[in-house]
Design an enzyme around this catalytic site. Sequence first.
Site, short mmCIF file in Angstrom:
data_model
loop_
_atom_site.label_atom_id
_atom_site.label_comp_id
_atom_site.label_asym_id
_atom_site.label_seq_id
_atom_site.Cartn_x
_atom_site.Cartn_y
_atom_site.Cartn_z
N MET A 364 0.82 -1.22 0.00
CA MET A 364 0.00 0.00 0.00
C MET A 364 0.85 1.27 0.00
SD MET A 364 -2.33 -2.35 0.45
CE MET A 364 -2.23 -3.17 2.03
N CYS A 365 2.04 1.18 -0.58
CA CYS A 365 2.97 2.32 -0.70
C CYS A 365 3.45 2.85 0.66
CB CYS A 365 2.33 3.47 -1.49
SG CYS A 365 2.07 3.07 -3.22
N ALA A 366 3.25 2.06 1.73
CA ALA A 366 3.79 2.44 3.04
C ALA A 366 5.02 1.57 3.27
CB ALA A 366 2.75 2.23 4.13
#
Length: 409
Positions: A364-366
Amino acid sequence: MNLANIRAQFGYLKNNPQEIYFDSSATFLKPLIVSRAEQFYYEHINANPHSFDYQNAYQSNQILSQTRKQVQTFINARSEQEVVFTSGASFGLNQIAFGLRDYLNPGDEIFVSDLEHSSNLVPWLVLAQEKQLVIKEIPLTETFAIDIDQLSKMITPKTKVVSFAVMSNTIGISNDVKKITTAIKQVNVQTLVCVDGAQSVGHQKTDVQAWGVDFFTFSAHKMYGPFGVGVLYGNQNVLETLKPLVFGGGMSESVRVEPLKYQLTPLPVRLEAGTPNIAGIYAFSKALDFINEIRIETIHNHELKLKKYAQTKIKAANLNSELVFYNLENDAPMLLFNLKGVNPQDIASFLAHDYQISVRSGAMCARLTAELGFKISVRVSFGIYNTEKEIDKLVEGLKNIEHFLDHIL
């Protein structure tokens, strides 16, 4: 609230009647009033707003101005001059970071947390390398909220920026922005507070004045609007200090080559070089109408009800003994989980294939969440159009999750 009437406003649900859409944290579905507005603009107006020479050009400028005023009201900015249109939250965060390049000096401190989206992490890391800045981690509590007391103790005269999200796109914890900002400013009033509102703006009330933040960014597509449109809010005093990230048409009042001289237009246009996505901005105005008609409080309460219902059903089915849930107990309109020893993508594929449930898997792009005990996971996220019946089907699918390989083998 008539949920059936609300669902009827979404063309996607009509065209995909068997699908359960649980990926709203990535992007909301768009109501017909939004999708039709964009088409209407191209078919009936289709003018660049950088002119008043004919009626449609004048109308395009009116749309730009009126939508800016809508945003000002929606986030409670002091002035429409504090509302800058961008291509999205990522551009806004880059504009802030690199627009502050001349303000930052070697040794200055930038605070970010482990839960930040890459868009609120990578620009600061790149700038830190370029300017020899010091990146420090915002301390988190056991529930992954920002630890305000510990953060206050870490702020120094060298702390120039603290940047964080209202709501994480993974754990989903909501931070108390007003308390955090107040605590920071009490220690160092010169520290700039930059807030990523991408995950919160479509779910809960935003009030940039009450919060006291210096910058706030978000994307229209995460609030029932179109892709390719976003907003950068800045307190006018600090917004004036930003050096534009992009230079071009519309934002220069005068240019001379000999002697070399140029003058930029006033805010907000000086940060909006080039032709704006005016059709998208028109559609965005309709998304704001959609939210205002339902009311953001109603949306928030509906999503809270869905989360509580999911908590009850998951516990009743004893799913939390088999699956590892990372945020089952908080109020975020999302569920983040894993099945030990199973790739999250296999679970997402199983739910899509066997139950027509669309969820998201991955990081999730984290990118820093591995330090919190997980690197990739499955995310289920809700919107105003979701129902308790859809959650029942999700629980049914999770009960049979051991069959995730059946549709592959």
